[in-house]
Scaffold this active site. Sequence first.
Site, short mmCIF file in Angstrom:
data_model
loop_
_atom_site.label_atom_id
_atom_site.label_comp_id
_atom_site.label_asym_id
_atom_site.label_seq_id
_atom_site.Cartn_x
_atom_site.Cartn_y
_atom_site.Cartn_z
N HIS A 216 0.90 -1.17 0.15
CA HIS A 216 0.03 0.03 0.03
C HIS A 216 0.96 1.23 0.03
O HIS A 216 0.54 2.16 0.63
CB HIS A 216 -0.97 0.06 1.39
CG HIS A 216 -2.16 -1.12 1.12
ND1 HIS A 216 -3.21 -0.85 0.34
CD2 HIS A 216 -2.13 -2.17 1.59
CE1 HIS A 216 -3.90 -1.87 0.55
NE2 HIS A 216 -3.27 -3.04 1.44
N ASP B 293 0.13 -5.13 5.87
CA ASP B 293 -0.84 -5.92 5.28
C ASP B 293 -0.86 -5.93 3.87
O ASP B 293 -0.44 -5.02 3.02
CB ASP B 293 -2.25 -5.16 5.93
CG ASP B 293 -2.64 -4.02 5.00
OD1 ASP B 293 -1.63 -3.08 5.21
OD2 ASP B 293 -3.56 -3.62 4.53
N GLU B 294 -1.43 -6.96 3.09
CA GLU B 294 -1.59 -7.18 1.74
C GLU B 294 -0.44 -7.11 1.02
O GLU B 294 -0.38 -6.33 -0.02
CB GLU B 294 -2.97 -6.50 1.23
CG GLU B 294 -4.19 -6.92 2.03
CD GLU B 294 -5.22 -6.11 1.43
OE1 GLU B 294 -6.36 -6.64 1.09
OE2 GLU B 294 -5.28 -4.86 1.24
N VAL B 295 0.60 -7.68 1.23
CA VAL B 295 1.91 -7.69 0.40
C VAL B 295 1.52 -8.53 -0.87
O VAL B 295 1.23 -9.64 -0.68
CB VAL B 295 3.17 -8.03 1.08
CG1 VAL B 295 4.18 -8.03 0.28
CG2 VAL B 295 3.35 -7.10 2.26
#
Length: 586
Positions: free
Chosen positions: A276, A343-345
């Site tokens: 992100h 988060d959300e790599v």
Amino acid sequence: MIHIAHSNNCSCRMKVHQSALSLLLFCVINSQTTESTTIITLWPQPRNFTWLQPNLATLLSPSFTITTHHNNHLSSAITRYHHLIKTEHHHPLIPPTINLTTSLPPLQSLTISITNPDTPLQHGSDESYTLTIPNPSSAPHATLHAETAWGAMRGLETFSQLVWGNPSHVPVEVRIWDAPLYAHRGVMLDTSRNYYPVKDIMRTIEAMSMNKVNVFHWHLTDSHSFPLLLPSEPRLAEKGAYGSHMVYSTQDVKRIVQFGYDHGVRVMPEIDSPGHAGSWALAYPEIVTCANMFWLQPNDRLAAEPGTGQLNPLNPKTYQVLNNVIHDVTTLFPEPFYHSGADEVIPGCWKTDPTIQKFLSNGGTLSQLLETFINNTLPYILSLNRTVLYWEDVWLDDVVSVSSKILPKEHVVLQTWNNGNDNTKRIVSSGYRTIVSSADFYYLDCGHGDFVGNNSAYDIQSQSDLSDGGSWCGPFKTWQTIYNYDIAYGLSEEEAKLVLGGEVALWSEQADATVVDARLWPRTSAMAETLWSGNRDEKGVKRYAEATDRLNEWRSRMVSRGIRAEPIQPLWCIRNPGMCNTIHAI
């Protein structure tokens, strides 16, 4: 709502037992004489409430005062509450049927005593208080005692809710003991995807304080924009913000942090990384992989959503920039918790970079890349005397995650958002502390469809195909869904001790200042009560039925205080108690 049936010649004692799942009880006296129902609304419900004579109330003196020890933040709160108490003149949707005893003198003052007035606001600060409103015939002064200034603020809020009408009335012979079940009760607001003016953030913090919610989790940066102007890295905001008028300056942050302290609300910053991070590329393209690429490639997704971009763990300059960011953020925010995201790599994004491609071809793994990133950032954050929060992905993701050896349990808290109670169980059973933000219950952006365009999923002829509201985390999370959620469900007593609390989350793909009040309130109020005093009565029965009427009244009061909370029922339901229930209560 406190319901007490009483007769002209009877009184009753009502007490909420001090237990983890306590609430008010219904005290009914059988009498041959005509009965009436007294209604006093408090939100969140106190842990222990005693009203010796439920029909007894008096007027608030026109010269009513509040006195206490000197404390800058509490002094600000006293000024605010003194004005509110004397001028609000709240008119309940259903006026309390209390018989004022004209022979009683008015209540003259509220005296506050604090055991430790200089205790700082941080996780675990004592927020308990005891509030006593005596019969003015014997003592014309109410008393509020708290261990800390922060507990005194909670008691001031409760006292303000006990006052109603014009002229102002207040119940007497009242004693309240109160304290939260969970130390961490938060709201996460994303100000990267859409910008929120400072005044709207401050109004959100004000509403949080009314509901005894004590942590504003400020998700400051994401792939979409970098609106925080930092002294050491001004280029990030100059290039990464949506515009020069959509930037949070150093003075803006100081105002918000100070405003938070004045309202008993901690302001916890989040700088999301290494995922992100697309907005960083506008200032430093060399440290960001897959920036400004289309997010759905034919063979590999590059981001969880548009837009793309992740920090490169193999580029030394990544840490030069990031350490400057961390230094400035921890300087601006005294809060002992620092949220580092993680988060959300997305594997596809890192795989676009030639240096990372070479690393992987030589036997390296994506998880080792994340481990490199954590090893180069976590020690520095800890050196600044911070506890580090990460989203659960850093440890639980199936593809890109690190081992417990990299994340010391004494210094790291994991915030859970997937798979409801299952992930909470996984985290605490391994010895980590957690903050619960389950998307199944606490994500307030869900149910509004999806924001991506050119979406053939909406070319439908039957609504059954979009039963989830067209949202990945649909349907919409109603206040009752939130209220009935037990964040420690299925945990042992020892595991439950590792649950610090919970946060509702408002991601801002489809939200900004025009809708923020209605998206947050009164659904956040539902979380607030469950984390403060629980959602069950002294018999262990869920109290959502009783809570409906109280929440209607509380929502109305919030609106009168300037918070544009959405309604939960038609006014007709409120004026006709019980008629909108699914079960008729006799």
